[in-house]
Write an enzyme that holds these catalytic residues in place. Structure first.
Site, PDB file in Angstrom:
ATOM      1  N   ALA A   8       0.820  -1.059   0.219  1.00 21.82           N
ATOM      2  CA  ALA A   8       0.208  -0.389   0.069  1.00 21.82           C
ATOM      3  C   ALA A   8       1.138   1.309  -0.338  1.00 21.82           C
ATOM      4  CB  ALA A   8      -1.084   0.221   0.888  1.00 21.82           C
ATOM      5  N   GLU A   9       1.973   1.159   0.989  1.00 20.41           N
ATOM      6  CA  GLU A   9       2.499   2.456   0.892  1.00 20.41           C
ATOM      7  C   GLU A   9       3.770   2.583  -0.629  1.00 20.41           C
ATOM      8  OE1 GLU A   9       3.175   3.738   3.448  1.00 20.41           O
ATOM      9  OE2 GLU A   9       4.738   5.216   2.870  1.00 20.41           O
ATOM     10  N   TYR A  10       4.133   1.705  -1.082  1.00 21.42           N
ATOM     11  CA  TYR A  10       5.146   1.649  -2.158  1.00 21.42           C
ATOM     12  C   TYR A  10       3.858   1.978  -3.377  1.00 21.42           C
ATOM     13  CZ  TYR A  10       6.593  -0.132  -6.558  1.00 21.42           C
ATOM     14  OH  TYR A  10       7.458   0.122  -7.676  1.00 21.42           O
ATOM     15  N   ASP A  11       2.247   1.707  -3.179  1.00 23.56           N
ATOM     16  CA  ASP A  11       1.516   1.654  -4.767  1.00 23.56           C
ATOM     17  C   ASP A  11       1.068   4.168  -4.292  1.00 23.56           C
ATOM     18  OD1 ASP A  11       1.291  -0.589  -5.684  1.00 23.56           O
ATOM     19  OD2 ASP A  11      -0.561  -0.756  -4.596  1.00 23.56           O
ATOM     20  N   SER A  61      26.996 -17.279 -29.818  1.00 23.33           N
ATOM     21  CA  SER A  61      26.399 -18.411 -28.910  1.00 23.33           C
ATOM     22  C   SER A  61      27.278 -19.526 -28.763  1.00 23.33           C
ATOM     23  CB  SER A  61      25.872 -18.885 -30.477  1.00 23.33           C
ATOM     24  OG  SER A  61      25.343 -20.426 -30.738  1.00 23.33           O
ATOM     25  N   GLU A 104      26.659 -22.811 -14.592  1.00 26.71           N
ATOM     26  CA  GLU A 104      25.268 -22.174 -14.400  1.00 26.71           C
ATOM     27  C   GLU A 104      24.225 -23.084 -14.769  1.00 26.71           C
ATOM     28  OE1 GLU A 104      25.737 -17.959 -16.114  1.00 26.71           O
ATOM     29  OE2 GLU A 104      28.317 -17.715 -15.567  1.00 26.71           O
ATOM     30  N   LYS A 137      22.028 -22.911 -17.741  1.00 27.43           N
ATOM     31  CA  LYS A 137      21.283 -22.379 -18.947  1.00 27.43           C
ATOM     32  C   LYS A 137      19.867 -21.944 -19.387  1.00 27.43           C
ATOM     33  CE  LYS A 137      22.388 -22.914 -24.378  1.00 27.43           C
ATOM     34  NZ  LYS A 137      21.139 -22.027 -24.660  1.00 27.43           N
ATOM     35  N   ASP A 174      16.074 -20.738 -20.610  1.00 26.89           N
ATOM     36  CA  ASP A 174      15.827 -21.122 -22.319  1.00 26.89           C
ATOM     37  C   ASP A 174      14.764 -19.807 -22.419  1.00 26.89           C
ATOM     38  OD1 ASP A 174      15.119 -22.335 -24.405  1.00 26.89           O
ATOM     39  OD2 ASP A 174      13.940 -23.627 -23.466  1.00 26.89           O
ATOM     40  N   ARG A 208      19.122 -10.072 -28.809  1.00 26.31           N
ATOM     41  CA  ARG A 208      20.528 -10.553 -29.549  1.00 26.31           C
ATOM     42  C   ARG A 208      20.194 -10.098 -31.429  1.00 26.31           C
ATOM     43  NH1 ARG A 208      22.225 -15.610 -31.475  1.00 26.31           N
ATOM     44  NH2 ARG A 208      24.208 -16.226 -31.274  1.00 26.31           N
ATOM     45  N   GLU A 256      19.876 -13.441 -19.589  1.00 24.64           N
ATOM     46  CA  GLU A 256      18.074 -13.486 -20.466  1.00 24.64           C
ATOM     47  C   GLU A 256      17.299 -13.706 -19.834  1.00 24.64           C
ATOM     48  OE1 GLU A 256      19.648 -15.859 -22.896  1.00 24.64           O
ATOM     49  OE2 GLU A 256      17.955 -17.502 -22.656  1.00 24.64           O
ATOM     50  N   TYR A 280      24.095 -12.860 -17.221  1.00 27.33           N
ATOM     51  CA  TYR A 280      24.884 -14.156 -16.901  1.00 27.33           C
ATOM     52  C   TYR A 280      26.251 -13.264 -17.738  1.00 27.33           C
ATOM     53  CZ  TYR A 280      23.019 -14.825 -21.278  1.00 27.33           C
ATOM     54  OH  TYR A 280      22.357 -14.682 -22.868  1.00 27.33           O
ATOM     55  N   LYS A 325      31.485 -22.066 -17.849  1.00 26.86           N
ATOM     56  CA  LYS A 325      32.622 -20.912 -18.396  1.00 26.86           C
ATOM     57  C   LYS A 325      33.958 -20.880 -17.401  1.00 26.86           C
ATOM     58  CE  LYS A 325      28.871 -18.425 -19.243  1.00 26.86           C
ATOM     59  NZ  LYS A 325      27.766 -16.791 -18.841  1.00 26.86           N
ATOM     60  N   LYS A 375      23.538 -29.395 -22.363  1.00 25.99           N
ATOM     61  CA  LYS A 375      22.715 -29.894 -22.972  1.00 25.99           C
ATOM     62  C   LYS A 375      22.070 -31.026 -22.280  1.00 25.99           C
ATOM     63  CE  LYS A 375      20.348 -26.960 -25.426  1.00 25.99           C
ATOM     64  NZ  LYS A 375      20.545 -26.758 -26.903  1.00 25.99           N
ATOM     65  N   CYS A 422     -20.250 -43.329 -29.017  1.00 29.46           N
ATOM     66  CA  CYS A 422     -19.328 -43.147 -27.472  1.00 29.46           C
ATOM     67  C   CYS A 422     -19.170 -44.651 -27.264  1.00 29.46           C
ATOM     68  CB  CYS A 422     -20.631 -42.515 -26.449  1.00 29.46           C
ATOM     69  SG  CYS A 422     -19.844 -42.210 -24.821  1.00 29.46           S
ATOM     70  N   CYS A 455     -21.150 -44.692 -24.178  1.00 28.81           N
ATOM     71  CA  CYS A 455     -22.242 -45.159 -23.316  1.00 28.81           C
ATOM     72  C   CYS A 455     -23.281 -45.231 -24.611  1.00 28.81           C
ATOM     73  CB  CYS A 455     -23.425 -43.347 -22.941  1.00 28.81           C
ATOM     74  SG  CYS A 455     -22.836 -42.280 -23.988  1.00 28.81           S
ATOM     75  N   CYS A 481     -19.093 -36.697 -27.622  1.00 30.36           N
ATOM     76  CA  CYS A 481     -20.533 -37.407 -27.377  1.00 30.36           C
ATOM     77  C   CYS A 481     -21.616 -36.723 -26.161  1.00 30.36           C
ATOM     78  CB  CYS A 481     -20.210 -38.590 -25.546  1.00 30.36           C
ATOM     79  SG  CYS A 481     -21.547 -39.223 -24.618  1.00 30.36           S
ATOM     80  N   CYS A 505     -24.198 -39.146 -19.945  1.00 32.18           N
ATOM     81  CA  CYS A 505     -22.845 -40.622 -20.216  1.00 32.18           C
ATOM     82  C   CYS A 505     -22.095 -40.582 -19.382  1.00 32.18           C
ATOM     83  CB  CYS A 505     -21.623 -40.738 -21.125  1.00 32.18           C
ATOM     84  SG  CYS A 505     -20.585 -41.094 -21.491  1.00 32.18           S
TER      85      CYS A 505
HETATM   86  S1  IVH Z   1      26.431 -16.606 -22.027  1.00 36.58           S
HETATM   87  C1  IVH Z   1      29.473 -15.858 -25.496  1.00 36.58           C
HETATM   88  N1  IVH Z   1      25.484 -18.023 -20.183  1.00 36.58           N
HETATM   89  O1  IVH Z   1      22.243 -19.509 -24.358  1.00 36.58           O
HETATM   90  C2  IVH Z   1      28.489 -16.282 -23.860  1.00 36.58           C
HETATM   91  N2  IVH Z   1      24.399 -18.025 -22.398  1.00 36.58           N
HETATM   92  O2  IVH Z   1      23.435 -20.672 -26.379  1.00 36.58           O
HETATM   93  C3  IVH Z   1      27.023 -16.212 -24.699  1.00 36.58           C
HETATM   94  N3  IVH Z   1      21.905 -18.464 -21.704  1.00 36.58           N
HETATM   95  O3  IVH Z   1      22.545 -16.475 -26.484  1.00 36.58           O
HETATM   96  C4  IVH Z   1      26.285 -16.712 -23.682  1.00 36.58           C
HETATM   97  N4  IVH Z   1      22.038 -19.115 -19.983  1.00 36.58           N
HETATM   98  O4  IVH Z   1      21.119 -16.853 -24.715  1.00 36.58           O
HETATM   99  C5  IVH Z   1      25.253 -17.353 -21.558  1.00 36.58           C
HETATM  100  N5  IVH Z   1      24.272 -19.037 -18.041  1.00 36.58           N
HETATM  101  C6  IVH Z   1      23.964 -18.144 -19.570  1.00 36.58           C
HETATM  102  C7  IVH Z   1      22.969 -18.805 -20.643  1.00 36.58           C
HETATM  103  C8  IVH Z   1      23.308 -18.510 -21.501  1.00 36.58           C
HETATM  104  C9  IVH Z   1      20.962 -19.050 -21.217  1.00 36.58           C
HETATM  105  C10 IVH Z   1      21.839 -18.134 -23.553  1.00 36.58           C
HETATM  106  C11 IVH Z   1      22.042 -17.537 -24.491  1.00 36.58           C
HETATM  107  C12 IVH Z   1      23.368 -17.685 -25.440  1.00 36.58           C
HETATM  108  C13 IVH Z   1      22.260 -18.681 -25.912  1.00 36.58           C
HETATM  109  C14 IVH Z   1      23.648 -19.920 -26.260  1.00 36.58           C
END
Ligand code: IVH
Length: 680
Positions: free
Chosen positions: A45-48, A93, A125, A127, A129, A148, A188, A240, A304, A328, A422, A425, A440, A445
């Site tokens: 409420a305060e934030y609002d 990538s 880390e 990954k 999606d 990207r 992401e 990331y 990494k 993956k 059906c 029935c 159906c 039924c």
């Molecule tokens: S590092 C050059 N860290 O994966 C390093 N990417 O297949 C590139 N992604 O386009 C990114 N989680 O959208 C990195 N912890 C993470 C990630 C991550 C998801 C995605 C990112 C990138 C794609 C590459």
């Protein structure tokens, strides 16, 4: 005259500027505490109130507008098209690995390239999606955000990214952290799984096509020309990595992440720093299990090289860095034999063909059935009985047949034909023009009756403990129940005489039915099993109508006037209440003593003085809504667990607060229990 007043506006302005600045700073801070730290300092409420005060001031003095004001989160005027921007450093990538050997090979490649035998430390880390974005901050303020794109140029989506609450519009440095003059930061954007389901439910309610998966939903939301639409999407972000950073030199990837965190950026708490390659492989297995508990989708792990000096030496190919690899998760797909196709009849009479498969282990789960959806789907995929098929399981969804291996056929396979009557029935079935489903038409039924009763008694509806599926089947087959309204007529004697039922379970079930009789309006509406009225639509209806009679009397137009309800849903509700039989059933339920609670929490005041802490993601409402409901019932909500905490509400993927709650002996309750407590 003129000259005499000249200094006045300046004096007012400097006060005003200061006031606006203070409000903005405070709102940025509160936003950060709430969305990044998950540890709010003020009530909603305060934030609002503060936000309203700021919006009011900005409206009155448009000359004092600022592009990074907290009010920018509601969205900006729509664009005609997106501008493009070149990334200063290409957004590359990642190479993919699919087995432990691939990752061991990667580690060897790294050491070979560096001409070293020393152990390399990696940061591992999740990954995400989702959708990769780059944000550029100048002097701590968000200036541009882009997609990207092809890695070299992306689209400018600044207004859209500004609507994401966990993105700082202004950095929030901890005391010792200096703000870099320029920071390009990468991360992401994603939508959580439950939030995605809810978004799709809303879209179906509005007659819009649902998104195929959370990633598509996030991508679609970011590509809106009207950022006010993006503002309504539950987007989140984890950061990331970085592009150009001025004034700061990082010694390692992990220390870079720590710095980003100390500047107010949201970093995934599951990142495992500085581990040797064999520990990376162990952590992969942990993450693979853990992914099912997370509130968002991950499709693997990113590994990494931690030291930045080594990353520099390793460099990149034109496609991907040599210092990182994505490990993956295996697609959860398997090949098996489709032995037969059975047709099931659901609550609304829809006939669903179900594949009976030779049991197969798909990603650790034994699968022996898969939905084939409908006739068209079988036709499109040319699925035949006796085919070798590829089955897939994604998250907690029902397994499905992806495709058949037509080349493995030996001629003994048979085509499937949807039955003309059906299978339960024997009534004729129909397929409406433009619909994929065959139905159906006999509402009595027994398959439909059984499913309607199961739905009526389910968790989100009357939540009748002890009324399992098997028992419902038995009660319908023995003609004890013909409709869900009959549940309230059951007596202990009848139940106790049933096979596999004793006096004790009969007694318990009657008690459970009795105590389910006081029910929130939304749950009651959901329980009725009206087509297209899921929990979300039921909640919308319960908010707009004061009683079931009001709903029965309303018109299609009234319904379509409710935000979130489209013509299909409206039509379905009007159709339901137009049937005399349904009205009679509702009347019978009410006559048997069911009390519908409208509006106020069921136990208003019963939470008086009780202290709550919320953790994890709730599926039925936002945290803000949950807080409001607790407060309305007399309770308090705080950001962290202490000795005074009475209840910790644990949503999906709860954080460390849960451990603390266990230590301090606070009662931990799940969302369902919580909903019951507040009567929704
Ligand atoms: S590092 C050059 N860290 O994966 C390093 N990417 O297949 C590139 N992604 O386009 C990114 N989680 O959208 C990195 N912890 C993470 C990630 C991550 C998801 C995605 C990112 C990138 C794609 C590459």
């Amino acid at each position: 005259m003129q000259g005499g007043n000249e200094n006045m506006p300046d004096a007012i302005d400097s006060n005003l500027i200061e006031k606006i600045e203070n409000l903005r700073n405070a709102l940025h801070r509160h936003n950060y505490r709430y969305y990044v730290l998950d540890d709010p300092e003020v009530s909603d409420a305060e934030y609002d109130r503060m936000m309203q005060a700021l919006i009011q001031l900005e409206r009155t003095y448009p000359e004092l507008a600022s592009p990074d004001s907290p009010s920018a989160r509601v969205g900006a005027p729509p664009l005609d098209k997106f501008d493009t921007i070149s990334h200063t450093i290409p957004m590359l990538s990642l190479d993919n690995g699919f087995s432990d050997e691939d990752i061991i090979d990667f580690d060897e490649r790294v050491r070979r390239f560096l001409k070293t035998d020393e152990t390399i430390l990696y940061t591992a880390e999740p990954k995400m999606d989702g959708v990769a974005v780059e944000l550029v901050y100048e002097k701590g303020r968000l200036r541009t955000a882009s997609t990207r794109g092809d890695g070299i140029t992306g689209e400018v989506i600044t207004a859209n990214v500004k609507t994401i609450e966990s993105v700082p519009l202004v950095m929030q440095p901890e005391a010792q952290s200096a703000i870099p003059s320029v920071l390009e930061i990468r991360g992401e954007v994603f939508i959580g799984i439950e939030a995605f389901k809810k978004l799709n439910q809303e879209r179906i309610g509005q007659d819009l096509a649902p998104f195929a998966n959370p990633r598509n939903a996030a991508a679609g939301s970011l590509r809106q020309l009207d950022s006010k639409i993006t503002a309504q999407r539950p987007l989140e972000i984890f950061f990331y990595g970085v592009g150009i950073v001025e004034d700061v030199i990082f010694e390692s990837h992990w220390s870079m992440l720590q710095t980003l965190k100390s500047l107010g950026f949201r970093i995934n708490p599951l990142i495992r720093p500085r581990v040797e390659i064999h520990e990376v492989l162990d952590y992969y297995k942990v993450l693979r299990e853990k992914r099912h508990e997370l509130h968002y989708d991950i499709d693997g792990m990113v590994i990494k090289v931690d030291r930045i000096s080594l990353q520099r030496q390793l460099g990149a190919t034109s496609r991907s860095p040599r210092w990182a690899i994505a490990y993956k998760f295996a697609a959860v797909q398997e090949t098996t034999l489709l032995e037969k196709i059975e047709v099931q009849v659901g609550r609304t009479g829809v006939l669903t063909p179900v594949a009976h498969l030779k049991p197969v282990n798909v990603g650790g789960v034994r699968v022996s059935r898969a939905t084939l959806h409908n006739e068209d789907e079988i036709e499109k995929k040319d699925i035949r009985i006796g085919d070798k098929v590829l089955v897939q399981r994604a998250g907690d969804v029902i397994p499905e047949v992806v495709k058949v291996f037509a080349s493995s056929r030996d001629g003994s396979e048979r085509k499937f034909q949807m039955p003309k009557t059906c299978p339960i029935c024997g009534s004729p079935v129909i397929r409406m023009e433009g619909e994929a489903a065959t139905r159906c038409i006999n509402t009595s039924c027994s398959a439909q009756v059984k499913e309607r009763i199961k739905h009526f008694a389910s968790k989100g509806a009357f939540d009748i403990d002890g009324l399992g599926d098997k028992l419902v089947d038995q009660l319908v087959e023995e003609d004890v129940l013909q409709s869900y309204a009959d549940l309230f007529k059951l007596d202990e004697e009848t139940l106790a005489n049933l096979e596999r039922m004793g006096p004790k379970s009969a007694h318990n079930l009657i008690n459970a039915i009795e105590s389910s009789k006081t029910i929130a309006f939304a749950r009651f509406l959901y329980a009725l099993g009206i087509r297209h009225v899921g929990e979300h639509v039921a909640a919308l209806l319960a908010n707009c109508f004061n009683s079931i009679d009001d709903l029965i009397r309303c018109s299609r137009e009234d319904l379509e006037g409710i935000e979130g309800i489209g013509p299909t849903v409206a039509e379905s509700i009007v159709g339901f209440v137009a049937q005399e039989e349904n009205l009679k059933t509702i009347k019978r339920i009410l006559e048997s003593g069911v009390q519908i609670e409208v509006g106020a929490p069921r136990i208003a005041g019963a939470l008086d003085g009780k202290a709550f802490v919320l953790t994890g993601t709730l599926t039925s409402f936002t945290r803000r809504q949950a807080k409001e409901m607790i407060e309305a019932a007399g309770g308090k909500v705080s950001g962290s667990v202490s000795r005074n905490t009475d209840f910790v509400v644990a949503g999906a993927s709860p954080g460390s607060k849960l451990d603390k709650a266990k230590d301090l002996g606070a009662e931990i309750i799940d969302e369902t229990t919580f909903k019951k407590m507040i009567g929704v």
